[in-house]
Design a protein around this motif. Sequence first.
Motif, PDB file in Angstrom:
ATOM      1  N   THR A   1       0.832  -1.205   0.000  1.00 61.74           N
ATOM      2  CA  THR A   1       0.000   0.000   0.000  1.00 61.74           C
ATOM      3  C   THR A   1       0.868   1.257   0.000  1.00 61.74           C
ATOM      4  O   THR A   1       0.555   2.250  -0.675  1.00 61.74           O
ATOM      5  CB  THR A   1      -0.938   0.013   1.220  1.00 61.74           C
ATOM      6  OG1 THR A   1      -1.673  -1.212   1.262  1.00 61.74           O
ATOM      7  CG2 THR A   1      -1.920   1.168   1.140  1.00 61.74           C
TER       8      THR A   1
ATOM      9  N   GLY B   1       0.803   0.799   8.744  1.00 56.11           N
ATOM     10  CA  GLY B   1      -0.581   0.478   9.056  1.00 56.11           C
ATOM     11  C   GLY B   1      -1.529   1.646   8.892  1.00 56.11           C
ATOM     12  O   GLY B   1      -2.754   1.461   8.843  1.00 56.11           O
ATOM     13  N   ALA B   2      -1.005   2.867   8.799  1.00 47.73           N
ATOM     14  CA  ALA B   2      -1.847   4.047   8.616  1.00 47.73           C
ATOM     15  C   ALA B   2      -2.205   4.284   7.161  1.00 47.73           C
ATOM     16  O   ALA B   2      -3.081   5.107   6.864  1.00 47.73           O
ATOM     17  CB  ALA B   2      -1.142   5.291   9.179  1.00 47.73           C
ATOM     18  N   TYR B   3      -1.549   3.558   6.252  1.00 51.09           N
ATOM     19  CA  TYR B   3      -1.875   3.697   4.832  1.00 51.09           C
ATOM     20  C   TYR B   3      -3.207   3.005   4.552  1.00 51.09           C
ATOM     21  O   TYR B   3      -3.394   1.840   4.891  1.00 51.09           O
ATOM     22  CB  TYR B   3      -0.768   3.123   3.961  1.00 51.09           C
ATOM     23  CG  TYR B   3       0.400   4.062   3.818  1.00 51.09           C
ATOM     24  CD1 TYR B   3       0.438   4.981   2.779  1.00 51.09           C
ATOM     25  CD2 TYR B   3       1.436   4.068   4.737  1.00 51.09           C
ATOM     26  CE1 TYR B   3       1.496   5.872   2.649  1.00 51.09           C
ATOM     27  CE2 TYR B   3       2.501   4.950   4.627  1.00 51.09           C
ATOM     28  CZ  TYR B   3       2.519   5.853   3.575  1.00 51.09           C
ATOM     29  OH  TYR B   3       3.557   6.741   3.457  1.00 51.09           O
ATOM     30  N   GLY B   4      -4.123   3.733   3.938  1.00 49.85           N
ATOM     31  CA  GLY B   4      -5.434   3.189   3.661  1.00 49.85           C
ATOM     32  C   GLY B   4      -6.386   3.269   4.840  1.00 49.85           C
ATOM     33  O   GLY B   4      -7.518   2.782   4.755  1.00 49.85           O
ATOM     34  N   ASP B   5      -5.959   3.880   5.927  1.00 52.58           N
ATOM     35  CA  ASP B   5      -6.801   4.029   7.114  1.00 52.58           C
ATOM     36  C   ASP B   5      -6.781   5.504   7.510  1.00 52.58           C
ATOM     37  O   ASP B   5      -5.824   5.987   8.131  1.00 52.58           O
ATOM     38  CB  ASP B   5      -6.290   3.145   8.250  1.00 52.58           C
ATOM     39  CG  ASP B   5      -7.223   3.102   9.451  1.00 52.58           C
ATOM     40  OD1 ASP B   5      -7.793   4.149   9.792  1.00 52.58           O
ATOM     41  OD2 ASP B   5      -7.356   2.021  10.060  1.00 52.58           O
ATOM     42  N   ALA B   6      -7.830   6.238   7.164  1.00 54.04           N
ATOM     43  CA  ALA B   6      -7.857   7.689   7.361  1.00 54.04           C
ATOM     44  C   ALA B   6      -7.748   8.061   8.833  1.00 54.04           C
ATOM     45  O   ALA B   6      -7.085   9.043   9.187  1.00 54.04           O
ATOM     46  CB  ALA B   6      -9.134   8.278   6.761  1.00 54.04           C
ATOM     47  N   ALA B   7      -8.380   7.279   9.706  1.00 53.32           N
ATOM     48  CA  ALA B   7      -8.343   7.597  11.135  1.00 53.32           C
ATOM     49  C   ALA B   7      -6.931   7.449  11.688  1.00 53.32           C
ATOM     50  O   ALA B   7      -6.449   8.304  12.445  1.00 53.32           O
ATOM     51  CB  ALA B   7      -9.315   6.694  11.899  1.00 53.32           C
ATOM     52  N   LYS B   8      -6.236   6.357  11.313  1.00 55.21           N
ATOM     53  CA  LYS B   8      -4.865   6.157  11.777  1.00 55.21           C
ATOM     54  C   LYS B   8      -3.936   7.217  11.208  1.00 55.21           C
ATOM     55  O   LYS B   8      -3.013   7.683  11.897  1.00 55.21           O
ATOM     56  CB  LYS B   8      -4.387   4.761  11.399  1.00 55.21           C
ATOM     57  CG  LYS B   8      -5.012   3.642  12.218  1.00 55.21           C
ATOM     58  CD  LYS B   8      -4.406   2.293  11.855  1.00 55.21           C
ATOM     59  CE  LYS B   8      -5.013   1.185  12.706  1.00 55.21           C
ATOM     60  NZ  LYS B   8      -4.450  -0.152  12.344  1.00 55.21           N
TER      61      LYS B   8
END
Length: 257
Positions: free
Chosen positions: A16, A154-161
């Motif tokens: 990602t 882990g923050a890639y593809g997860d807007a909140a993270k």
Amino acid sequence: MKIFYQSYVDHENGATYWEHLRENLDAAKSPGTTVEIHGITPFDSYAHPLVEFRCAREMIANAIKAEREGYDAVLVGHFQDAGLYEARSVVDIPVISLGEATMLWCCQMGQRLGIVTINRRFIPWFHQQIGKYGLRERVTGVHAMHFEPGQILGAYGDAAKAQEVKALFDAQAEPLVAQGIDVVIPGGGIPMVLFSQFHNHTVGDAPVINGIPIALKMAEMAVSLKQLNGQSVSRTGDFVKAPPEVIEEFLTHPKGL
């Protein structure tokens, strides 16, 4: 123009990230430029100088292979720049690095620069790097978050993270800006690409810089200037060219005992 992009993250663990990195590179490259991303396995997953040196050896070997395969430049997409000087001493094509390119460009954006890295173990390395580039009077502060390199993936593809990481970054940058920093640099390609989704990211009035397009443009410029005037790096001092037999020994010697 064909550029070899050396990531210190491999595709298997950072697919990602590679996708977003590719978007950054495609948006910045000039017409006719091809950028091919290559990773390192195992990737740079732990913040420690020993890992930096292990990755540096592979990067240097890849720079030699890239030149032999007809690439016009090597772009080291790793902020710590491990192995940069050694790579320049074994190839005649330009070797541009994310850390050096970003810092030098940002010197034109403000008088005092600050870096926020992802882990405190990188802070001594950054101070050594800043000194090597002669920028101690310009890059005057280094702060850190508390991540291992792979954790931010882990923050890639997860807007909140992504917002959580941004908030942690901004919290470390705010005291730097309060102390007079003009420009804030994320200390790594992984946070740079992550924060690129936040248009005109600033802390106070200090811009937060994405160095990926800067380094790519510098690589393109280095190739163009070499074509124009035939000049490469100085072959005195740090970048004295290693003789062919030493380069071959480096490539063929076993990596371990």
